[in-house]
Design a protein around this motif. Structure first.
Motif, PDB file in Angstrom:
ATOM      1  N   ASN A  97      -2.014 -16.729  -0.467  1.00 18.75           N
ATOM      2  CA  ASN A  97      -2.944 -17.885  -0.082  1.00 18.75           C
ATOM      3  C   ASN A  97      -2.895 -18.295   1.411  1.00 18.75           C
ATOM      4  OD1 ASN A  97      -4.105 -17.728  -2.720  1.00 18.75           O
ATOM      5  ND2 ASN A  97      -2.348 -19.081  -3.541  1.00 18.75           N
ATOM      6  N   THR A  98      -2.451 -17.241   2.288  1.00 21.99           N
ATOM      7  CA  THR A  98      -2.753 -17.874   3.837  1.00 21.99           C
ATOM      8  C   THR A  98      -3.582 -16.812   4.457  1.00 21.99           C
ATOM      9  OG1 THR A  98      -0.687 -16.230   4.078  1.00 21.99           O
ATOM     10  CG2 THR A  98      -0.336 -18.765   3.783  1.00 21.99           C
ATOM     11  N   SER A  99      -3.994 -17.088   5.550  1.00 21.11           N
ATOM     12  CA  SER A  99      -4.949 -16.450   6.255  1.00 21.11           C
ATOM     13  C   SER A  99      -4.372 -15.887   7.583  1.00 21.11           C
ATOM     14  CB  SER A  99      -6.251 -16.941   6.501  1.00 21.11           C
ATOM     15  OG  SER A  99      -6.854 -17.504   5.099  1.00 21.11           O
ATOM     16  N   TRP A 100      -4.550 -14.701   8.262  1.00 23.87           N
ATOM     17  CA  TRP A 100      -4.044 -14.448   9.548  1.00 23.87           C
ATOM     18  C   TRP A 100      -5.120 -13.337  10.152  1.00 23.87           C
ATOM     19  CZ3 TRP A 100       0.803 -16.176  10.226  1.00 23.87           C
ATOM     20  CH2 TRP A 100       1.665 -16.426   9.044  1.00 23.87           C
ATOM     21  N   ARG A 101      -5.095 -13.609  11.490  1.00 26.63           N
ATOM     22  CA  ARG A 101      -6.136 -12.671  12.335  1.00 26.63           C
ATOM     23  C   ARG A 101      -5.740 -11.254  12.287  1.00 26.63           C
ATOM     24  NH1 ARG A 101      -9.305 -15.018  16.130  1.00 26.63           N
ATOM     25  NH2 ARG A 101     -10.848 -16.446  15.195  1.00 26.63           N
ATOM     26  N   THR A 102      -6.418 -10.419  12.439  1.00 28.33           N
ATOM     27  CA  THR A 102      -6.129  -8.858  12.548  1.00 28.33           C
ATOM     28  C   THR A 102      -7.151  -8.415  13.556  1.00 28.33           C
ATOM     29  OG1 THR A 102      -5.640  -6.935  11.484  1.00 28.33           O
ATOM     30  CG2 THR A 102      -7.586  -8.189  10.769  1.00 28.33           C
ATOM     31  N   ASP A 103      -6.487  -7.175  14.266  1.00 28.83           N
ATOM     32  CA  ASP A 103      -7.348  -6.677  15.369  1.00 28.83           C
ATOM     33  C   ASP A 103      -7.337  -5.085  15.101  1.00 28.83           C
ATOM     34  OD1 ASP A 103      -4.906  -6.262  17.785  1.00 28.83           O
ATOM     35  OD2 ASP A 103      -4.665  -5.788  15.807  1.00 28.83           O
ATOM     36  N   SER A 104      -6.658  -4.676  14.120  1.00 32.49           N
ATOM     37  CA  SER A 104      -6.719  -3.185  13.631  1.00 32.49           C
ATOM     38  C   SER A 104      -6.276  -2.930  12.239  1.00 32.49           C
ATOM     39  CB  SER A 104      -6.158  -2.213  14.752  1.00 32.49           C
ATOM     40  OG  SER A 104      -4.999  -2.774  15.058  1.00 32.49           O
ATOM     41  N   TYR A 105      -6.519  -1.535  12.012  1.00 26.83           N
ATOM     42  CA  TYR A 105      -5.703  -1.100  10.791  1.00 26.83           C
ATOM     43  C   TYR A 105      -5.291   0.241  11.099  1.00 26.83           C
ATOM     44  CZ  TYR A 105     -10.407   1.087   9.375  1.00 26.83           C
ATOM     45  OH  TYR A 105     -11.302   1.754   9.217  1.00 26.83           O
ATOM     46  N   ALA A 106      -4.472   0.849  10.239  1.00 27.64           N
ATOM     47  CA  ALA A 106      -4.008   2.219  10.317  1.00 27.64           C
ATOM     48  C   ALA A 106      -3.358   2.657   9.083  1.00 27.64           C
ATOM     49  CB  ALA A 106      -2.708   2.224  11.449  1.00 27.64           C
ATOM     50  N   THR A 107      -3.249   3.961   9.085  1.00 28.60           N
ATOM     51  CA  THR A 107      -2.448   4.415   7.897  1.00 28.60           C
ATOM     52  C   THR A 107      -1.183   4.767   8.163  1.00 28.60           C
ATOM     53  OG1 THR A 107      -4.728   5.678   7.148  1.00 28.60           O
ATOM     54  CG2 THR A 107      -2.643   6.524   6.093  1.00 28.60           C
ATOM     55  N   ILE A 108      -0.172   4.313   7.479  1.00 26.66           N
ATOM     56  CA  ILE A 108       1.351   4.167   7.652  1.00 26.66           C
ATOM     57  C   ILE A 108       1.860   4.664   6.306  1.00 26.66           C
ATOM     58  CG2 ILE A 108       3.483   2.920   8.360  1.00 26.66           C
ATOM     59  CD1 ILE A 108       1.393   0.933   9.770  1.00 26.66           C
TER      60      ILE A 108
END
Length: 898
Positions: free
Chosen positions: A808-819
């Motif tokens: 139940n927390t929120s965070w900014r993101t700038d990208s995603y990747a397959t790891i």
């Protein structure tokens, strides 16, 4: 559409009414109950009857509301630690406020939700500022590459629905009883207390073409002046028999009596308007009670009307349908100079294939005292945008000269009402318009999947946008008001469209009980400009192509743009279909074409299926067929052979005799075009053997061109290095003495193979090993992720760093990747969290109103067995994407389809 009955405003005050029945003199009751916990107002009814036109109006009183506001507590807690992770939280629960915007609610309480918002702090937590997971505050986060900051912690209350009451908000459980029909206009500008609404329904047809112009009209001839030698015994010749019968009936003459100048001059009583009503005339002559406008007999000419200037009193009221056939003469010139009380002209205004009523002639008529009605007689052949510009000065003069006057235009195709901006806004003038707009732009939809589109623009009297509050579409299994969802900026969504209708049809539902059984004022547009009121009922139509699945088509073309043909002589294409809009596709393996090499650059072959079909065009260069001269024994011949793999130098005379002469193209020195590209990749020379191309990559080292790069030879992208420095190399694989920073992102133009290892080309003759980083995809800078359960944090190499993010927390993101085969989002420098433990969303601040009983979903897109009550409104802070579909969040882990 407006029905074919007359609608007037009478009296010294604005009559507030919702005409729900046929205008036949019967009393109609309507009630409006405001949202209040302490008072209920009882409506009053006013009925006014006038002959020969019967109009029934109902006054809906403005009810009062008890203002009550409850503010939910907000607690802010912050904990900082450099050695451990601390989570804190406060829980507050508030019951929702019910809304009676369009339904009756008795003893109903919308769901209450208890929410706890927590966050962690510490030396390794992502750079972020958390926000409440529910409520009106959307997450706000600031990120900085390479910087780690402890997040703040804030608590929030549950999402509370907002009341539609204009006097305040009430928090808590509310029981409200509504008597009669409760109406609220969500599209009106200002109060709707004075709304006088015509009986209105959806058009039986939709516009299918763009309107024509006024090209088939009759111009003024000056041939209708009265003779100077008239006597009372002069017989007036009305060239149209229906018009003559209307005049005889109005003058009280027998059906066969001649009409003389004396009959007109001596008409009594002197104070009553002479009413020429084709509907009344036809009803009497046929012995029926009512004749619809569609059954009116076309009046082929108005010749003879000019004699009505001789009436001893001031005005006439005229209602008639003008003919548009080849023999008709719909000129209005015979009516010049006649004073009008009412004017109702039904006919063809904008279909140039038939005779048209000349709108410029309307502008030369006396403006009516009471009302005017201009209606197309065949679907949407009424007033157009251009014709409205011609008519506007006459309408403005009409509004200046008439108190409580009104203009109705039916069957129009008007999308810009701004020419009427000069209407007098202090004379209680009314404007009722019903019509449609056809946009020839084709739209696409996938049957059964949410369909998003943008409305055709429509301008109001002040040039403002009025295409932003429709609620109706025919493109559902059970068309009804509320099936169309507005998303703002004139953008709409149909959640579950059907492909049974060959046009996209949307707009206002009107007051047809079939589509708007509660007579909700949202079914029309109601706007107030001073004391002038505009009511508009509009339908839009566009051609639509229905698909069973989303698709992507690849077109294979030559470098000059012409299609590559298959064995049957047809253009070579490939279509790939998906299952759900938003699903990902990867067509990287669909580029090979026999006999051709793919040219650069190429578009991306990865993406997501969309509502519109996508087309990717690939350009190719044909591999030239080559011949060579070889020797076999003592004979010389020219032969085309299949190239063989490079071999070791021959050792026998026979082998020497079978050598194949080749031409080597050196790439040393300055190069251009494709050779420049190859040289930048480390190719020293090229040659072609039997149509097969080979590259020299080192001294005595030749490889097939097809094996020089992998399948992503020309595909650009972005790569982020692992959390360590990386040495750059040149095209030969030698280090150039420069490095790239840890966890830094780089654009690359292609992937190449150097000495057996893959490299990203990040600059001219500068390469980064593929093994030193991961490809990633950027997301909009406003994107955030909501953590749905306690989640471990990983680095870019898929290793857990021993820290978790709380639920139940929120965070900014700038990208995603397959790891390690799993999709992850970056939330800080070299800190990634699995997509399976979160939802992605755009922060918003809006209100969602449940049109019916709306099901709730969790963060996985699964139904949770609860619903939102009809008519309730809820604040939403997130537009989340779950399994490729968009949802609004209305509470912690509670979502509704957008």
């Amino acid at each position: 559409m407006l029905t074919n009955k007359k609608c007037m405003k009478l009296g010294t005050t604005i009559i507030s009414a919702l005409v729900l029945t046929s205008l036949s003199g019967q009393t109609v009751e309507a009630a409006t109950t405001s949202t209040s916990t302490s008072s209920t107002a009882t409506p009053t009814t006013a009925t006014t009857t006038v002959s020969p036109t019967v109009t029934t109006s109902v006054t809906a009183p403005v009810t009062s509301s008890t203002t009550s506001t409850t503010t939910a507590p907000v607690t802010t807690t912050s904990t900082t630690s450099t050695t451990s992770t601390t989570s804190t939280g406060t829980t507050a629960t508030t019951a929702p406020t019910t809304s009676t915007a369009s339904t009756s609610t008795t003893g109903t309480t919308a769901p209450s939700t208890s929410t706890t918002s927590t966050s962690t702090t510490g030396t390794t937590t992502p750079t972020t500022s958390t926000a409440s997971t529910t409520g009106t505050t959307s997450p706000t986060t600031s990120t900085s590459s390479g910087t780690t900051t402890a997040p703040s912690t804030s608590t929030s209350t549950t999402t509370t629905p907002t009341t539609s009451s204009t006097t305040g908000s009430t928090t808590g459980s509310t029981t409200t009883a509504t008597t009669g029909t409760s109406t609220t206009s969500s599209s009106s500008s200002g109060s709707t207390a004075g709304a006088t609404l015509p009986a209105s329904s959806l058009p039986v047809s939709v516009p299918t073409t763009l309107p024509g112009g006024q090209t088939n009209i009759v111009a003024d001839t000056g041939g209708y002046k009265l003779p100077t030698n008239l006597t009372d015994s002069t017989v007036v010749d009305f060239s149209d028999s229906t018009l003559a019968g209307m005049v005889r009936q109005a003058l009280g003459l027998s059906a066969t009596a001649p009409i003389t100048v004396g009959d007109i001059k001596t008409y009594q009583p002197l104070t009553v308007t002479l009413t020429l009503d084709e509907g009344q005339y036809l009803a009497k002559t046929t012995g029926t009670s009512y004749v619809a406008q569609a059954d009116y007999v076309p009046i082929e000419s108005l010749d003879g009307m000019q004699y009505l200037q001789l009436l001893p009193h001031d005005t006439i009221s005229f209602t008639g349908k003008l003919g548009s056939d080849a023999n008709a003469n719909p000129s209005l010139e015979p009516m010049y100079g006649i004073k009008l009380n009412q004017l109702q002209l039904i006919g063809n205004y904008s279909d140039p294939s038939k005779k048209e009523i000349n709108v410029s002639q309307i502008a030369k008529l006396e403006t009516p005292i009471a009302s005017a009605y201009l209606a197309g007689d065949d679907g949407f052949n009424g007033i157009t945008n251009d014709e409205l510009k011609t008519l506007a000065p006459w309408v403005v003069q009409f509004s200046n000269n008439s108190t409580y006057g009104g203009l109705t235009m039916n069957g129009n195709t008007i999308s810009d009402f701004s020419p009427l901006g000069g209407i007098n806004r202090n004379t209680h003038f009314s404007l009722n318009t019903t019509g449609g707009v056809y946009d020839p732009t084709t739209v696409y939809g996938v049957v059964g999947q949410p369909m998003q589109f943008t409305s055709t623009p429509v301008k109001g009297l002040d040039g403002e946008d009025v295409a932003s509050n429709y609620g109706f579409t025919l493109n559902t299994a059970s068309p009804a008001y509320g099936n169309l969802t507005a998303k703002g900026n004139d953008t709409y969504v149909i959640q579950d469209p059907t492909g049974s209708y060959n046009k996209l049809v949307y707009g206002d539902s009107g007051f047809d009980p079939k589509y708007n059984p509660t007579y909700n004022l949202g079914g029309v547009l109601v706007k107030q400009y001073g004391t002038t009121q505009w009511i508009n009922n509009m339908i839009h139509a566009q051609p639509v192509v229905w698909q069973t699945s989303p698709s992507v088509e690849i077109k294979y073309t030559n470098s000059d743009g012409t299609p590559i043909l298959n064995a049957n002589g047809q253009p070579l294409t490939k279509t790939v279909t998906g299952t759900t809009i938003g699903d990902s596709f990867d067509l990287s393996g669909d580029t090979a074409v026999d006999g051709y090499t793919l040219e650069t650059p190429t578009p991306t072959l990865q993406g997501k299926y969309t509502q519109d079909p996508q087309t990717i065009t690939l350009a190719y260069k044909a591999i030239p067929k080559s011949t060579y001269t070889g020797t076999t024994g003592s004979s010389s011949t020219t032969t085309t052979t299949t190239p063989s793999e490079p071999t070791t130098p021959p050792t026998s005379d026979d082998e020497v005799q079978s050598r194949i002469p080749i031409t080597v193209n050196s790439l040393s020195g300055s190069q251009t075009g494709e050779n420049e590209l190859l040289a930048s990749l480390g190719v020293k020379a090229t040659t072609t053997i039997n149509g097969q191309e080979f590259y020299q990559v080192g001294y005595g080292q030749w490889v097939e061109a097809s094996s020089f790069t992998d399948t992503e030879f020309s595909k650009p992208g972005t790569v982020r290095t692992f959390n360590s420095t990386v040495d750059l190399v040149d095209s030969s694989g030698k280090e150039i003495g420069r490095v790239v920073s840890p966890s830094s992102g780089w654009k690359y133009s292609k992937i190449v193979t150097i000495s057996g290892d893959d490299y990203y080309q990040v600059a001219t003759d500068e390469f980064v090993p593929v093994a030193s980083g991961i490809p990633y995809t950027s997301v909009p800078e406003t994107t955030s992720v909501g953590i749905t359960s306690s989640t471990p944090i990983y680095n870019s190499q898929g290793e857990s760093i021993g820290t978790t993010l709380p639920a139940n927390t929120s965070w900014r993101t700038d990208s995603y990747a397959t790891i390690n085969g799993e999709k992850m989002y970056r939330v800080a420098t070299d800190e990634w969290v699995p997509a399976s433990s979160l939802t992605t969303y755009q922060p918003i601040s809006s209100t969602y109103t449940a049109k019916g009983e709306i099901p709730l979903y969790d963060h996985n897109g699964k139904l949770i067995g609860r619903t939102l009550a009809p008519g309730t409104s809820w604040k939403t802070d997130q537009l989340a994407t779950i399994n490729g579909r968009e949802y609004y969040r209305v509470a912690t882990n509670e979502y509704v389809l957008a």
